[in-house]
Design an enzyme around this catalytic site. Sequence first.
Site, PDB file in Angstrom:
ATOM      1  N   ARG A  92     -21.603  -1.306   2.815  1.00 23.74           N
ATOM      2  CA  ARG A  92     -20.844  -3.081   2.564  1.00 23.74           C
ATOM      3  C   ARG A  92     -21.614  -3.360   4.419  1.00 23.74           C
ATOM      4  O   ARG A  92     -21.273  -3.011   5.662  1.00 23.74           O
ATOM      5  CB  ARG A  92     -19.703  -2.512   2.566  1.00 23.74           C
ATOM      6  CG  ARG A  92     -18.568  -3.880   3.522  1.00 23.74           C
ATOM      7  CD  ARG A  92     -17.192  -3.457   2.099  1.00 23.74           C
ATOM      8  NE  ARG A  92     -15.998  -2.461   2.928  1.00 23.74           N
ATOM      9  CZ  ARG A  92     -15.063  -2.609   2.723  1.00 23.74           C
ATOM     10  NH1 ARG A  92     -14.696  -3.327   1.741  1.00 23.74           N
ATOM     11  NH2 ARG A  92     -14.546  -1.634   3.359  1.00 23.74           N
ATOM     12  N   ARG A 146       1.051  -1.398   0.032  1.00 21.28           N
ATOM     13  CA  ARG A 146       0.147   0.044  -0.214  1.00 21.28           C
ATOM     14  C   ARG A 146       1.025   1.293  -0.297  1.00 21.28           C
ATOM     15  O   ARG A 146       0.658   1.879  -0.240  1.00 21.28           O
ATOM     16  CB  ARG A 146      -1.034   0.333   1.061  1.00 21.28           C
ATOM     17  CG  ARG A 146      -2.034   0.004   1.355  1.00 21.28           C
ATOM     18  CD  ARG A 146      -3.034   0.051   2.536  1.00 21.28           C
ATOM     19  NE  ARG A 146      -4.738  -0.045   2.264  1.00 21.28           N
ATOM     20  CZ  ARG A 146      -5.398  -0.909   2.638  1.00 21.28           C
ATOM     21  NH1 ARG A 146      -4.959  -1.756   2.053  1.00 21.28           N
ATOM     22  NH2 ARG A 146      -6.801  -0.599   2.536  1.00 21.28           N
TER      23      ARG A 146
HETATM   24  P1  ADP Z   1     -10.145  -1.401   2.661  1.00 19.67           P
HETATM   25  O1  ADP Z   1     -10.510  -3.251   2.105  1.00 19.67           O
HETATM   26  O2  ADP Z   1     -11.670  -0.857   2.481  1.00 19.67           O
HETATM   27  O3  ADP Z   1      -9.069  -1.349   1.149  1.00 19.67           O
HETATM   28  P2  ADP Z   1      -8.199  -2.777   4.457  1.00 19.67           P
HETATM   29  O4  ADP Z   1      -9.705  -3.825   5.176  1.00 19.67           O
HETATM   30  O5  ADP Z   1      -7.682  -3.679   3.283  1.00 19.67           O
HETATM   31  O6  ADP Z   1      -9.791  -2.000   3.530  1.00 19.67           O
HETATM   32  O7  ADP Z   1      -8.117  -2.242   5.405  1.00 19.67           O
HETATM   33  C1  ADP Z   1      -8.079  -1.695   6.581  1.00 19.67           C
HETATM   34  C2  ADP Z   1      -7.329  -0.489   7.180  1.00 19.67           C
HETATM   35  O8  ADP Z   1      -6.201  -1.848   7.866  1.00 19.67           O
HETATM   36  C3  ADP Z   1      -6.329   0.431   6.714  1.00 19.67           C
HETATM   37  O9  ADP Z   1      -6.617   1.660   6.885  1.00 19.67           O
HETATM   38  C4  ADP Z   1      -5.175   0.639   7.354  1.00 19.67           C
HETATM   39  O10 ADP Z   1      -5.658   0.888   8.417  1.00 19.67           O
HETATM   40  C5  ADP Z   1      -5.091  -1.094   7.799  1.00 19.67           C
HETATM   41  N1  ADP Z   1      -3.362  -1.272   6.320  1.00 19.67           N
HETATM   42  C6  ADP Z   1      -4.357  -2.532   6.122  1.00 19.67           C
HETATM   43  N2  ADP Z   1      -3.634  -3.016   4.985  1.00 19.67           N
HETATM   44  C7  ADP Z   1      -2.547  -2.216   5.134  1.00 19.67           C
HETATM   45  C8  ADP Z   1      -1.374  -2.063   4.823  1.00 19.67           C
HETATM   46  N3  ADP Z   1      -0.648  -2.539   3.817  1.00 19.67           N
HETATM   47  N4  ADP Z   1       0.371  -0.995   4.681  1.00 19.67           N
HETATM   48  C9  ADP Z   1      -1.031  -0.236   5.835  1.00 19.67           C
HETATM   49  N5  ADP Z   1      -2.130  -0.503   6.575  1.00 19.67           N
HETATM   50  C10 ADP Z   1      -2.847  -1.113   5.848  1.00 19.67           C
HETATM   51  P1  ADP Z   2     -12.870  -3.666  -1.093  1.00 18.34           P
HETATM   52  O1  ADP Z   2     -11.764  -4.765  -0.622  1.00 18.34           O
HETATM   53  O2  ADP Z   2     -11.877  -3.519  -2.266  1.00 18.34           O
HETATM   54  O3  ADP Z   2     -12.421  -3.016  -0.057  1.00 18.34           O
HETATM   55  P2  ADP Z   2     -15.113  -4.236  -1.255  1.00 18.34           P
HETATM   56  O4  ADP Z   2     -15.317  -6.082  -2.224  1.00 18.34           O
HETATM   57  O5  ADP Z   2     -15.125  -4.925   0.498  1.00 18.34           O
HETATM   58  O6  ADP Z   2     -13.906  -3.716  -1.411  1.00 18.34           O
HETATM   59  O7  ADP Z   2     -16.907  -4.290  -1.507  1.00 18.34           O
HETATM   60  C1  ADP Z   2     -17.141  -3.047  -1.564  1.00 18.34           C
HETATM   61  C2  ADP Z   2     -19.173  -3.329  -1.684  1.00 18.34           C
HETATM   62  O8  ADP Z   2     -18.921  -3.019  -2.761  1.00 18.34           O
HETATM   63  C3  ADP Z   2     -18.715  -4.187  -0.930  1.00 18.34           C
HETATM   64  O9  ADP Z   2     -20.777  -4.333  -0.259  1.00 18.34           O
HETATM   65  C4  ADP Z   2     -19.587  -5.090  -1.686  1.00 18.34           C
HETATM   66  O10 ADP Z   2     -20.307  -6.037  -2.004  1.00 18.34           O
HETATM   67  C5  ADP Z   2     -19.497  -4.368  -3.129  1.00 18.34           C
HETATM   68  N1  ADP Z   2     -19.721  -4.221  -4.718  1.00 18.34           N
HETATM   69  C6  ADP Z   2     -18.231  -4.629  -5.081  1.00 18.34           C
HETATM   70  N2  ADP Z   2     -17.858  -4.899  -6.225  1.00 18.34           N
HETATM   71  C7  ADP Z   2     -18.984  -3.974  -6.548  1.00 18.34           C
HETATM   72  C8  ADP Z   2     -19.157  -3.251  -8.064  1.00 18.34           C
HETATM   73  N3  ADP Z   2     -18.842  -4.201  -8.951  1.00 18.34           N
HETATM   74  N4  ADP Z   2     -20.809  -3.027  -8.142  1.00 18.34           N
HETATM   75  C9  ADP Z   2     -21.294  -2.876  -6.647  1.00 18.34           C
HETATM   76  N5  ADP Z   2     -21.083  -2.773  -5.396  1.00 18.34           N
HETATM   77  C10 ADP Z   2     -19.848  -3.665  -5.698  1.00 18.34           C
END
Ligand code: ADP
Ligand code: ADP
Length: 220
Positions: free
Chosen positions: A127, A88
């Site tokens: 979500r 990241r």
């Molecule tokens: P999303 O899927 O919504 O992008 P994640 O579940 O991947 O969020 O991450 C949630 C939180 O965990 C981030 O906002 C950050 O605080 C922390 N985090 C996850 N992966 C990393 C990373 N590779 N480096 C730093 N912080 C991280």
């Molecule tokens: P990330 O891991 O990148 O943070 P998620 O896979 O958790 O994202 O998806 C975020 C939210 O958006 C979830 O509630 C999921 O069901 C929805 N979502 C994911 N892909 C799509 C898409 N292509 N169109 C609409 N909604 C989506």
Amino acid sequence: MNLILLGPPGAGKGTQAKRIVEAFKLVQLSTGDMLRAEVAKRSEIGRQAAAIMKAGLLVPDEMIDNLMDSRLDQEDCRNGFILDGFPRTLPQAAALDGMLTKKNMALDAVLPIQVDDEAMVQRISGRYTCAKCGEGYHDTFKRPKVAGVCDVCGAHEFTRRDDDKAETVRARLKAYHAQTEPIISYYRKRGIVHNIDGMLSIDGVTEQVMAALKEHVGAA
Ligand code: ADP
Ligand code: ADP
Ligand code: ZN
């Protein structure tokens, strides 16, 4: 096959990772899930990470690099993995290169899922996940077939993440643009980046991902 899924919070990384895992029998390594497990366990790492995550900021590179370094040594990574949420930052990308070289592993493809900021906010605010099996849902875009019942495991309880709130989402988007987006050009120079249009439907995005991966798995 070893992959990286990149993209802002809410882009659909977790959703697509689960489908790729099924299709290609890979393991999904989500640093967000790993950190949330540490927070739930109240481990030392979890205690340090909790407040940072709640504020929508990134935890220190070193913490994540160490978690990932030991995770990649586990047996189940040998048949291929999908990194979801790591690297990241540019230093994390450099650290990953070092780890992979040391472990005799290599990256096959990097898939940035591109969505505009408005869509991300909408996706994150709707979500939720099954409390029992972790299947992901959305208030508008992916409702369970029977209201209140998980399609996959039949459970009735669901959870929403602490950091999926409007105030925090803005901080997370800012962190993405400032710290994570530059990674795409880092990998583009190596010719392993396949852009994915994340504005399509969930199935539409999966089709693009599968098309991009075909060349890496031969006739599959
Ligand atoms: P999303 O899927 O919504 O992008 P994640 O579940 O991947 O969020 O991450 C949630 C939180 O965990 C981030 O906002 C950050 O605080 C922390 N985090 C996850 N992966 C990393 C990373 N590779 N480096 C730093 N912080 C991280
Ligand atoms: P990330 O891991 O990148 O943070 P998620 O896979 O958790 O994202 O998806 C975020 C939210 O958006 C979830 O509630 C999921 O069901 C929805 N979502 C994911 N892909 C799509 C898409 N292509 N169109 C609409 N909604 C989506
Ligand atoms: Zn379930």
